[in-house]
Structure formats: C-alpha cells, structure tokens
Design an enzyme around this catalytic site. Structure first.
Site, PDB file in Angstrom:
ATOM      1  N   SER A 113      -7.604   4.478  -0.622  1.00 47.29           N
ATOM      2  CA  SER A 113      -7.368   3.032  -0.741  1.00 47.29           C
ATOM      3  C   SER A 113      -8.649   2.251  -1.009  1.00 47.29           C
ATOM      4  CB  SER A 113      -6.677   2.494   0.509  1.00 47.29           C
ATOM      5  OG  SER A 113      -5.368   3.008   0.588  1.00 47.29           O
TER       6      SER A 113
ATOM      7  N   ASP B  68      -1.330   0.210  -4.573  1.00 44.44           N
ATOM      8  CA  ASP B  68      -2.648   0.745  -4.956  1.00 44.44           C
ATOM      9  C   ASP B  68      -2.579   2.214  -5.355  1.00 44.44           C
ATOM     10  OD1 ASP B  68      -2.056   1.404  -2.318  1.00 44.44           O
ATOM     11  OD2 ASP B  68      -4.118   1.196  -1.615  1.00 44.44           O
ATOM     12  N   HIS B  69      -1.475   2.883  -4.973  1.00 55.05           N
ATOM     13  CA  HIS B  69      -1.223   4.298  -5.299  1.00 55.05           C
ATOM     14  C   HIS B  69       0.109   4.617  -4.650  1.00 55.05           C
ATOM     15  CE1 HIS B  69      -2.111   4.982  -1.117  1.00 55.05           C
ATOM     16  NE2 HIS B  69      -3.191   4.239  -1.283  1.00 55.05           N
TER      17      HIS B  69
ATOM     18  N   HIS C 198      -1.599  10.684  -0.107  1.00 57.31           N
ATOM     19  CA  HIS C 198      -1.366   9.943  -1.352  1.00 57.31           C
ATOM     20  C   HIS C 198      -1.011  10.916  -2.468  1.00 57.31           C
ATOM     21  CE1 HIS C 198      -4.475   6.749   0.206  1.00 57.31           C
ATOM     22  NE2 HIS C 198      -3.455   6.919   1.015  1.00 57.31           N
TER      23      HIS C 198
ATOM     24  N   THR D 132      -8.122  -1.868   1.822  1.00 62.06           N
ATOM     25  CA  THR D 132      -7.587  -2.701   0.739  1.00 62.06           C
ATOM     26  C   THR D 132      -8.091  -4.149   0.820  1.00 62.06           C
ATOM     27  OG1 THR D 132      -5.665  -1.248   0.616  1.00 62.06           O
ATOM     28  CG2 THR D 132      -5.466  -3.395  -0.472  1.00 62.06           C
TER      29      THR D 132
ATOM     30  N   GLU E 278      -1.481  -7.824   1.755  1.00 69.95           N
ATOM     31  CA  GLU E 278      -1.172  -6.396   1.755  1.00 69.95           C
ATOM     32  C   GLU E 278      -0.082  -6.037   2.756  1.00 69.95           C
ATOM     33  OE1 GLU E 278      -3.357  -2.050   2.150  1.00 69.95           O
ATOM     34  OE2 GLU E 278      -3.794  -3.573   3.628  1.00 69.95           O
TER      35      GLU E 278
ATOM     36  N   ASP F 278       2.151   2.629   3.394  1.00 68.29           N
ATOM     37  CA  ASP F 278       1.302   3.813   3.204  1.00 68.29           C
ATOM     38  C   ASP F 278       1.317   4.712   4.444  1.00 68.29           C
ATOM     39  OD1 ASP F 278      -0.894   5.396   2.035  1.00 68.29           O
ATOM     40  OD2 ASP F 278      -2.135   4.419   3.544  1.00 68.29           O
TER      41      ASP F 278
ATOM     42  N   ASP G 206       0.835  -1.200   0.000  1.00 64.24           N
ATOM     43  CA  ASP G 206       0.000   0.000   0.000  1.00 64.24           C
ATOM     44  C   ASP G 206       0.873   1.253   0.000  1.00 64.24           C
ATOM     45  OD1 ASP G 206      -1.926   2.128   0.769  1.00 64.24           O
ATOM     46  OD2 ASP G 206      -3.274   0.431   1.081  1.00 64.24           O
TER      47      ASP G 206
HETATM   48 ZN    ZN Z   1      -3.691   2.601  -0.071  1.00 65.61          ZN
END
Ligand code: ZN
Length: 448
Positions: free
Chosen positions: A92, A322-323, A411, A145, A275, A280, A52
């Site tokens: 997310s 995811d980003h 993010h 997630t 994950e 993140d 993440d």
């Molecule tokens: Zn995320």
C-alpha cells in the site's frame, strides 16, 4: 449535524452491526446522480476515495451482497495496473505513492522515488494552489495510504514520523481516523518519544475530537477562517464496521461528511482523500463478510461525496482501489454458487467468532449460528474444529457458503477498476497505470 442512522443504532446499543437500520437508510437514499451543471473550467474540488484492496471481483460480489448496483457501478471509467517498482504485487505504500505522486517506487516507501528523491503529491500541489486539504481513514491515519499523500518516509512503519510531518510540516487542514497513540508521548501511553502532537496541533489552531459526540459538538469548522480539525477516535486502527456501533467512533460516512463540510468553506477549493482501509485487512484474512460490510460503510461515504459533488457541480469524485487483496473470485474452487447476499446477516468477523470458541471448539455450531444465522453441517463443524487456525477455517467455510473464492492471504497483481463522477470524469476512460491517476487529476484541476 450528522444525518445518518448511527445515532439511533448507538442509542439502542442492541445490535452488533446495525445492519438492518443502515440497509433501510441506504435503500432510501439510492438515487441515480447527475452532475448539476456542465462545468467546463478547471475542477475546483477533488474527493479521492480509495477502497484499500478492492478489485473487480469485490465489486461483483458486493453487487450480489447488496442485491442491486452499488453507488459507483454506473460511473465505471476504466482499469489500471498496480505493480510497484520492485514487485509485481505492490504494497500500500508504493501503491499510495503512485496514486498520490505519479511515480513508481519500491514496496514500503512513502513519498520518495527509487533514487531517494522526495516526490510532490497531488495533495501538496493542491495546497500550493491555495486549496485546503483533508485525510480520512478507518486505519490509523498514519497508515500507508493516507501517509502517501502528506508525508515522506523511507519506510511506512515509521508512523510516529508520519504523524510529526502531518502536524509540523504538512498543510493538511482536516485529519480524521484512528492512531491517537502515534501523536502522544510515551509519558501519556503514546508512541512518540517526547512530542505531544495533539497539544501542538491545538496550539496551531486545530480543534481536537476523540469521540463521535465531540466531533459533532465541535460543529462546523471553517477552513477559510484558518480553522482546522484533528479527530483521532482510537489508540490504534478504528473498529471494523461490525463492531463500530458499540464504540464511540464516527462512521466513515460521518467523517467524510464532516470533512467536506469544513473543506468546502474554502473559496479556492479543496482536495480530500478518503480511505476505506479495512477492506484490505478483510481480504488478508479471506473474511468475505468483513469485506462486504466494510465495503458497505465505504459506499455510504461515497454517497456523501457524490451528493456533495452533485450539488456543487465543480467537484470531481474518483473511486479507485490501490490494489486487489485476496485474489477474490465470484464462485470458488468447489462452488459455482454466487451467494454473497447470505453474508448480510453476519454480525462479526471470523476473528471475533474464533475468540468465542471454547478450548475444544465444541461450541462452533452455536457461535457461528449466533453471529451469522448459518446452520453449519456436521462436516463444516468438523473442518473448523480440526483446523490449525480456527479464524481462517471459519472464514473459509463462510466464503464457500457465499460462493466466494480466494487464492491468497495477501495482495494480488490484478488490475483494478476506476470509477469517477463529476466534471472531466471521462478523462479516466481507458486502461491506465496507477501512476496516471494523479496526473489525470492534476490536469483536470489545472495544477502544475
Ligand atoms: Zn492497500
């Protein structure tokens, strides 16, 4: 039986991070994997690994941190965009829904499209095809997630409802992570009104573990015989990798290994999502050392997946963030030095170090020295002492030392890399959108 070094690190209890041991182990295990056989039929098993918040610059800084290629580097296939239906910068939940179900939705939404229709996920399609499934995370297992693969809620914050759907409605066979409180009723200190989802799960045939030792004691769970596994190792999120060895929590690699052992008993194959949740959270605090050490824990989990895929020959492993989080760079506004390797000796998050400061922050130099091995300059000490937020100031000073820049406490919209290993992994070559990923996987598995 876990193969990893965690046991030794646990029993010594001397180190905060267990870094030295794990490094030696990782070096020993470093291999260049090749797929065992050329399987041309449909992919039987999928292990979807999501770090993440992990972008291209996280990958670059991690190579510097590690001093050599990461396990995924040679499996780079392409890049993809991550925007959501209503924002350039995804959260997310929307990102997870895109990666699980192949549709754009609004930030915060899990498992519905923008019109409010429930969307089928790749995990659910795998279940319909007779496969087993699993979710593994270092956050609460009900976090956005993992939730995107096996639940449908209008807002990600409804983690009690996500837990209910996991146990009462989804067909997920293996659930490993944090977030015990979302499964327990308030009478037992949990966040459910009345439901005790742990009791319900056990009635439905789940084995239950809440410590690393219990997980090991349960031993092999055979999903082919209808056995299931629920492991909730903390009330809320699991500990950052720095602190984990002082807890009774299993590592991400151990949870991944356990999940693969159980799910691979299914003759029809399996779908597993893993994950590395806290890369993140490190990015959101611009904590470079936390990001690198949690990436290392994630890499050890990827190693488990690739080793299995290598043996099996019919397993596709995908590694895809995811980003990106933090707008991270290699080199910062004031430093052109790429020196992430200096973070190897760090043994605590900036947040933890900030908590160790006394009221006037007169012990900054000693605290930072103790947990990083870095001897701060007079100016650096002053910067931290005078800062409004000591945690962020410590993280900024350490990032500068490591030549790591950040542009956001959140993010970013940067496209992110996708890595893949195993049969049909070349399908990921090129530039994609995040909604393409589950479609490529479904096609490789010949799912509807
Ligand atoms: Zn995320």
């Amino acid at each position: 039986m876990f193969k990893k070094v965690g046991l030794i690190a646990l029993s010594t209890g001397l180190v905060l991070s267990g870094v030295g041991l794990s490094n030696a182990d990782a070096a020993k295990k470093d291999v260049t994997p090749k797929v065992k056989q050329n399987w041309n039929g449909p992919v039987e098993n999928v292990i979807y690994m999501i770090p993440d918040g992990f972008g291209a610059n996280h990958a670059a800084n991690y190579r510097i941190f590690k001093g050599e290629e990461a396990v995924w580097d040679s499996h780079i296939k392409g890049m993809y965009t991550t925007y959501s239906a209503n924002a350039d910068i995804t959260d997310s939940a929307a990102a997870g829904t895109a990666m699980a179900a192949g549709v754009k939705t609004n930030n915060g939404v899990i498992g519905f499209d923008t019109a409010g229709n429930e969307v089928k996920t790749i995990l659910e399609a795998s279940e319909e095809a007779g496969k087993s499934s699993g979710l593994v995370a270092t956050s609460t297992i009900t976090h956005a997630t993992p939730a995107s693969f096996a639940s449908h809620v209008e807002h990600r914050s409804n983690e009690t409802e996500i837990a209910r759907q996991y146990i009462q409605e989804s067909g997920v066979d293996v659930i490993l992570g944090g977030g015990k409180n979302y499964f327990l009723p308030s009478s037992e200190g949990g966040k459910q009104t009345e439901l005790n989802l742990i009791d319900e799960a056990q009635e439905k045939g789940f084995e239950f573990a809440e410590t690393r030792a219990q997980l090991e004691e349960i031993g092999n769970v055979n999903v082919e015989k209808g056995e299931k596994l629920l492991g909730l190792f903390a009330d809320d999120a699991l500990a950052p990798e720095f602190d984990r060895v002082e807890t009774e929590e299993p590592s991400l690699a151990e949870m991944t290994e356990t999940a693969i052992d159980a799910l691979s008993q299914d003759k029809d194959g399996f779908f597993l999502m893993v994950e590395g949740s806290q890369i993140d959270w490190a990015g959101e605090e611009n904590d470079a050392a936390y990001a690198m050490h949690d990436t290392k824990a994630f890499e050890e989990a990827v190693q488990e997946a690739i080793e299995f895929a290598q043996q099996d020959g019919k397993t596709l492993v995908i590694i895809a963030g995811d980003h990106e989080t933090g707008g991270m760079s290699v080199g910062s506004a004031t430093s052109s030095n790429a020196a992430a390797e200096i973070l190897k000796n760090v043994t605590a998050t900036g947040g933890f170090m900030a908590e160790q400061l006394n009221e006037d922050r007169l012990n900054v130099k000693e605290v930072v020295q103790q947990y990083t091995g870095i001897d701060l300059t007079v100016d650096e000490v002053k910067t931290i002492q005078q800062a409004e937020n000591a945690k962020l100031a410590i993280n900024k000073v350490l990032s500068e030392r490591a030549g790591i820049g950040w542009t956001r406490y959140g993010h970013s919209a940067a496209p992110v890399p996708v890595f893949a290993f195993g049969p049909q992994s070349d399908k990921f070559v090129g530039f994609h959108d995040n909604t393409d990923l589950p479609k490529i996987i479904a096609d490789a598995m010949k799912l509807k």
